[in-house]
Design a protein around this motif. Structure first.
Motif, PDB file in Angstrom:
ATOM      1  N   ILE A 264       0.839  -1.199   0.000  1.00  8.39           N
ATOM      2  CA  ILE A 264       0.000   0.000   0.000  1.00  8.39           C
ATOM      3  C   ILE A 264       0.874   1.249   0.000  1.00  8.39           C
ATOM      4  O   ILE A 264       0.596   2.226  -0.705  1.00  8.39           O
ATOM      5  N   ALA A 265       1.945   1.219   0.800  1.00 11.77           N
ATOM      6  CA  ALA A 265       2.846   2.368   0.850  1.00 11.77           C
ATOM      7  C   ALA A 265       3.588   2.551  -0.470  1.00 11.77           C
ATOM      8  O   ALA A 265       3.705   3.667  -0.994  1.00 11.77           O
ATOM      9  N   LEU A 266       4.088   1.454  -1.041  1.00  9.30           N
ATOM     10  CA  LEU A 266       4.894   1.550  -2.257  1.00  9.30           C
ATOM     11  C   LEU A 266       4.043   1.724  -3.505  1.00  9.30           C
ATOM     12  O   LEU A 266       4.589   1.997  -4.592  1.00  9.30           O
ATOM     13  N   SER A 267       2.731   1.571  -3.388  1.00  9.06           N
ATOM     14  CA  SER A 267       1.881   1.795  -4.560  1.00  9.06           C
ATOM     15  C   SER A 267       1.935   3.242  -5.024  1.00  9.06           C
ATOM     16  O   SER A 267       1.532   3.547  -6.150  1.00  9.06           O
ATOM     17  N   VAL A 268       2.444   4.147  -4.159  1.00  8.70           N
ATOM     18  CA  VAL A 268       2.615   5.535  -4.596  1.00  8.70           C
ATOM     19  C   VAL A 268       3.593   5.595  -5.767  1.00  8.70           C
ATOM     20  O   VAL A 268       3.432   6.408  -6.692  1.00  8.70           O
ATOM     21  N   LEU A 269       4.598   4.710  -5.760  1.00 12.36           N
ATOM     22  CA  LEU A 269       5.559   4.651  -6.861  1.00 12.36           C
ATOM     23  C   LEU A 269       4.905   4.054  -8.106  1.00 12.36           C
ATOM     24  O   LEU A 269       5.101   4.548  -9.225  1.00 12.36           O
ATOM     25  N   ASP A 270       4.116   2.988  -7.900  1.00  9.41           N
ATOM     26  CA  ASP A 270       3.432   2.366  -9.032  1.00  9.41           C
ATOM     27  C   ASP A 270       2.484   3.349  -9.707  1.00  9.41           C
ATOM     28  O   ASP A 270       2.425   3.426 -10.943  1.00  9.41           O
ATOM     29  N   GLU A 271       1.725   4.085  -8.907  1.00 11.89           N
ATOM     30  CA  GLU A 271       0.744   5.017  -9.460  1.00 11.89           C
ATOM     31  C   GLU A 271       1.414   6.140 -10.253  1.00 11.89           C
ATOM     32  O   GLU A 271       0.921   6.555 -11.301  1.00 11.89           O
ATOM     33  N   PHE A 273       4.360   6.051 -11.897  1.00 16.23           N
ATOM     34  CA  PHE A 273       4.883   5.577 -13.176  1.00 16.23           C
ATOM     35  C   PHE A 273       3.763   5.085 -14.090  1.00 16.23           C
ATOM     36  O   PHE A 273       3.847   5.242 -15.313  1.00 16.23           O
ATOM     37  N   ASP A 274       2.723   4.475 -13.521  1.00 13.51           N
ATOM     38  CA  ASP A 274       1.623   3.990 -14.345  1.00 13.51           C
ATOM     39  C   ASP A 274       0.866   5.165 -14.988  1.00 13.51           C
ATOM     40  O   ASP A 274       0.517   5.113 -16.174  1.00 13.51           O
ATOM     41  N   ALA A 275       0.626   6.215 -14.200  1.00 19.90           N
ATOM     42  CA  ALA A 275      -0.064   7.392 -14.748  1.00 19.90           C
ATOM     43  C   ALA A 275       0.779   8.058 -15.835  1.00 19.90           C
ATOM     44  O   ALA A 275       0.254   8.476 -16.884  1.00 19.90           O
ATOM     45  N   GLN A 276       2.094   8.145 -15.591  1.00 21.41           N
ATOM     46  CA  GLN A 276       2.973   8.762 -16.588  1.00 21.41           C
ATOM     47  C   GLN A 276       3.020   7.937 -17.870  1.00 21.41           C
ATOM     48  O   GLN A 276       3.031   8.482 -18.975  1.00 21.41           O
ATOM     49  N   TRP A 277       3.014   6.613 -17.719  1.00 17.65           N
ATOM     50  CA  TRP A 277       3.054   5.730 -18.882  1.00 17.65           C
ATOM     51  C   TRP A 277       1.800   5.908 -19.740  1.00 17.65           C
ATOM     52  O   TRP A 277       1.875   6.087 -20.953  1.00 17.65           O
ATOM     53  N   HIS A 278       0.629   5.874 -19.115  1.00 13.75           N
ATOM     54  CA  HIS A 278      -0.614   5.969 -19.882  1.00 13.75           C
ATOM     55  C   HIS A 278      -0.855   7.385 -20.421  1.00 13.75           C
ATOM     56  O   HIS A 278      -1.520   7.551 -21.453  1.00 13.75           O
ATOM     57  N   ARG A 279      -0.306   8.390 -19.748  1.00 13.66           N
ATOM     58  CA  ARG A 279      -0.517   9.762 -20.182  1.00 13.66           C
ATOM     59  C   ARG A 279       0.421  10.168 -21.315  1.00 13.66           C
ATOM     60  O   ARG A 279       0.028  10.867 -22.250  1.00 13.66           O
ATOM     61  N   GLU A 280       1.687   9.696 -21.259  1.00 17.02           N
ATOM     62  CA  GLU A 280       2.693  10.194 -22.188  1.00 17.02           C
ATOM     63  C   GLU A 280       3.336   9.118 -23.070  1.00 17.02           C
ATOM     64  O   GLU A 280       3.944   9.448 -24.085  1.00 17.02           O
ATOM     65  N   MET A 281       3.233   7.831 -22.694  1.00 17.33           N
ATOM     66  CA  MET A 281       3.974   6.794 -23.412  1.00 17.33           C
ATOM     67  C   MET A 281       3.127   5.575 -23.747  1.00 17.33           C
ATOM     68  O   MET A 281       3.657   4.539 -24.147  1.00 17.33           O
ATOM     69  N   ARG A 292      11.747  11.033 -31.228  1.00 19.55           N
ATOM     70  CA  ARG A 292      12.193  12.025 -32.206  1.00 19.55           C
ATOM     71  C   ARG A 292      12.541  13.357 -31.552  1.00 19.55           C
ATOM     72  O   ARG A 292      13.344  14.119 -32.074  1.00 19.55           O
ATOM     73  N   ARG A 293      11.944  13.619 -30.380  1.00 21.58           N
ATOM     74  CA  ARG A 293      12.280  14.832 -29.644  1.00 21.58           C
ATOM     75  C   ARG A 293      13.481  14.645 -28.719  1.00 21.58           C
ATOM     76  O   ARG A 293      13.843  15.560 -27.978  1.00 21.58           O
ATOM     77  N   GLY A 294      14.082  13.446 -28.734  1.00 24.42           N
ATOM     78  CA  GLY A 294      15.228  13.180 -27.869  1.00 24.42           C
ATOM     79  C   GLY A 294      14.850  12.845 -26.444  1.00 24.42           C
ATOM     80  O   GLY A 294      15.690  12.917 -25.542  1.00 24.42           O
ATOM     81  N   GLU A 295      13.595  12.466 -26.236  1.00 21.26           N
ATOM     82  CA  GLU A 295      13.146  12.086 -24.903  1.00 21.26           C
ATOM     83  C   GLU A 295      13.052  10.567 -24.806  1.00 21.26           C
ATOM     84  O   GLU A 295      12.873   9.869 -25.799  1.00 21.26           O
ATOM     85  N   GLY A 296      13.164  10.048 -23.596  1.00 19.57           N
ATOM     86  CA  GLY A 296      13.128   8.609 -23.396  1.00 19.57           C
ATOM     87  C   GLY A 296      11.746   8.129 -22.988  1.00 19.57           C
ATOM     88  O   GLY A 296      10.840   8.905 -22.681  1.00 19.57           O
ATOM     89  N   SER A 297      11.598   6.819 -22.987  1.00 18.19           N
ATOM     90  CA  SER A 297      10.399   6.166 -22.472  1.00 18.19           C
ATOM     91  C   SER A 297      10.839   5.134 -21.440  1.00 18.19           C
ATOM     92  O   SER A 297      11.930   4.565 -21.552  1.00 18.19           O
ATOM     93  N   TRP A 298      10.005   4.883 -20.442  1.00 13.02           N
ATOM     94  CA  TRP A 298      10.401   3.943 -19.389  1.00 13.02           C
ATOM     95  C   TRP A 298       9.189   3.271 -18.784  1.00 13.02           C
ATOM     96  O   TRP A 298       8.058   3.750 -18.893  1.00 13.02           O
ATOM     97  N   LYS A 299       9.476   2.139 -18.150  1.00 16.03           N
ATOM     98  CA  LYS A 299       8.405   1.378 -17.506  1.00 16.03           C
ATOM     99  C   LYS A 299       8.964   0.706 -16.259  1.00 16.03           C
ATOM    100  O   LYS A 299      10.090   0.192 -16.247  1.00 16.03           O
ATOM    101  N   LEU A 300       8.137   0.689 -15.209  1.00 14.03           N
ATOM    102  CA  LEU A 300       8.538   0.168 -13.898  1.00 14.03           C
ATOM    103  C   LEU A 300       8.120  -1.288 -13.761  1.00 14.03           C
ATOM    104  O   LEU A 300       7.031  -1.691 -14.181  1.00 14.03           O
ATOM    105  N   VAL A 301       8.996  -2.100 -13.140  1.00 13.07           N
ATOM    106  CA  VAL A 301       8.680  -3.465 -12.725  1.00 13.07           C
ATOM    107  C   VAL A 301       9.138  -3.595 -11.276  1.00 13.07           C
ATOM    108  O   VAL A 301      10.334  -3.495 -10.994  1.00 13.07           O
TER     109      VAL A 301
END
Length: 513
Positions: A264-271, A273-281, A292-301
């Motif tokens: 429950i405490a660490l879900s703050v990290l999941d939320e 990265f998950d929100a950033q993934w669905h919003r931007e990647m 193409r803009r020189g920005e990266g993409s990432w995903k948490l496990v």
């Protein structure tokens, strides 16, 4: 659903009709009936949580002392390997069964919960060795506290499972370490070449209680249940010297409820990265635009307090992700362990959950694949266990007892790593175990000759080489080993490289392995 997540009269009526209530005399159900009752209620809680992400659940405390929940909690505690270990009162499950009886014990726990007089007692401190001479501190609760924690977990887990993200794999139902490894292999095979390998420093000891309870309150409005969770967090620790220490932060490892609270405490990290993934990647077009803009993409496990972030980009993108992780964990009172956090390229390889993950050239070709093999640390660990079980100090044991102990350890180890590229490692361990067993037999029987050893101990095959011809498949069969006790040879596990999700065969390991 009313304003602020409150339950309307119509919904409340439906919930009361569906949910079990505590009325009349207590009837303790059998384990099967208790499991069915608890399962039905958990499915309802989970469905309500999924249907309304903003809903706060009240009136949950009555489920904690419901007879079916307490019986199911007792079953989980009694069938756990820790049932033989007592808390500060030194009472074990066997002691309670012998002196008190299960029904009177559960009745006493239920009466305390229902009357509001239940108070958790401090956990007993136990330290277990870790690598590099370090120790891990565990807190062993009493059996009564374990039963109540198990009941609380049965109530809270289906609610918070609705909120947990797919990137989290540790201490969750129907998820395992091999699934996390398969996800990492999938990502790194598809261009995510940079990896932030991270570990949270003393995670279970440093979680901020106020921040954790705030996250629990997002879903739970029952004040009695919240007070019970807080009481477990503040119960304290009884050290080996008999001193009581207050637990101002953290949820001591060793309790049944601790992994859920940590998630429950660490879900703050999941939320984050998950929100950033669905919003931007989340789509190919978004990721291509970022590239193409020189920005990266990432995903948490993430698996409990160990996690990796797979990055498609450059090293500086992975370094920026580390800063983002630090900022996200800070409000929970957590920080990264400097000695266990680093940025590596997949061609260098890294260790995660006992596996070494690395991209290498396939032998005989110019193609490169990501391989998951048992790490050097994991191999050294199983070799040490085999060595300890076949040392001179065990010569007083019977051969049957030795083989049973070895089979249990090696079977568990092989089942964990069978989904990686481990055929060669299994063969090496087969040979090592075989040599250790033969040496043990010759020491026990006054350095008997090879001819005498084959005549006395190898009854169904020529005892020449591998452990696949010795520990298993009928060898030493004259020593009382029942059918099914002998472990299959390590090398005979299902094909190395089988995916834990699809069953597809990975490429053969390269020559360097």
């Amino acid at each position: 659903m009313g304003k602020g997540g409150s339950v309307s009269v119509k919904e409340k009526t439906a919930m009361v009709e569906d949910a079990p209530v505590n009325t009349g005399a207590v009837v303790w159900p059998d384990s099967d009936s208790a499991w069915a009752t608890v399962r039905r209620m958990q499915l309802k809680l989970h469905r309500w949580a999924v249907d309304d992400p903003d809903r706060r659940f009240g009136d949950l405390f009555n489920l904690v002392y419901d007879p079916a929940f307490l019986v199911q909690a007792w079953e989980r505690v009694a069938n756990n390997t820790g049932a033989r270990t007592g808390g500060v009162d030194r009472a074990t499950v066997a002691t309670i069964i012998r002196r008190t009886g299960v029904a009177p014990f559960l009745q006493d726990v239920r009466d305390q919960l229902k009357s509001g007089t239940f108070r958790p007692v401090p956990v007993r401190e136990v330290r277990i060795p870790k690598a590099a001479g370090k120790t891990r501190r565990l807190g062993i609760p009493t059996v009564a506290d374990r039963v109540v924690q198990a009941a609380v977990k049965l109530v809270l887990e289906p609610i918070f499972e609705a909120d947990f993200k797919p990137c989290s794999y540790g201490f969750r139902p129907r998820r395992r370490a091999q699934d996390a490894i398969a996800e990492i292999q999938h990502m790194t095979t598809r261009g995510y070449g940079w990896v932030l390998e991270a570990d949270i420093e003393a995670c279970f000891d440093r979680i901020d209680h106020a921040a954790l309870l705030d996250r629990v309150r997002c879903r739970v409005s029952d004040k009695r249940l919240l007070a019970l969770v807080k009481a477990f967090l503040k119960a304290g620790v009884m050290t080996s010297t008999g001193d009581r220490e207050d637990t101002l932060t953290g949820t001591p490892q060793g309790g049944i409820l601790s992994p859920l609270l940590a998630n429950i405490a660490l879900s703050v990290l999941d939320e984050q990265f998950d929100a950033q993934w669905h919003r931007e990647m989340g789509t190919w077009h978004q990721r291509d635009r970022r590239r193409r803009r020189g920005e990266g993409s990432w995903k948490l496990v993430r698996y409990a307090d160990d996690f990796v972030v797979c990055v498609n980009g450059q090293r500086q993108h992975a370094e920026a992700v580390r800063d983002q992780v630090v900022a996200t964990l800070a409000p929970m009172g957590l920080a990264l362990a400097p000695d266990k956090t680093r940025v590596v390229h997949i061609d260098e390889g890294f260790d995660f959950l006992g596996f070494h993950i690395r991209r290498m050239r396939k032998r005989g070709t110019q193609k490169h694949y990501v391989y998951t093999v048992p790490s050097a640390k994991a191999i050294a660990s199983i070799r040490e266990k085999v060595r300890a079980k076949t040392s001179r100090s065990t010569l007083h044991r019977d051969l049957d007892e030795l083989l049973r102990g070895l089979n249990q350890v090696m079977r568990g180890w092989a089942n964990y790593f069978r989904h990686g590229v481990a055929k060669r490692v299994f063969g090496v361990l087969d040979s090592y175990a075989w040599r250790r067993i033969v040496t043990w037999i010759r020491r026990k029987h006054n350095r008997i000759s090879w001819k005498e050893l084959r005549r006395r101990f190898c009854t169904q095959c020529p005892c020449v080489k591998a452990v696949s011809g010795c520990v298993t498949d009928g060898v030493f069969a004259g020593h009382g080993l029942a059918d099914g006790v002998n472990a299959r040879p390590l090398g005979s596990a299902p094909a190395a490289g089988d995916s834990p999700t699809t069953g597809s065969r990975s490429p053969a390991p390269p020559a360097s392995q």
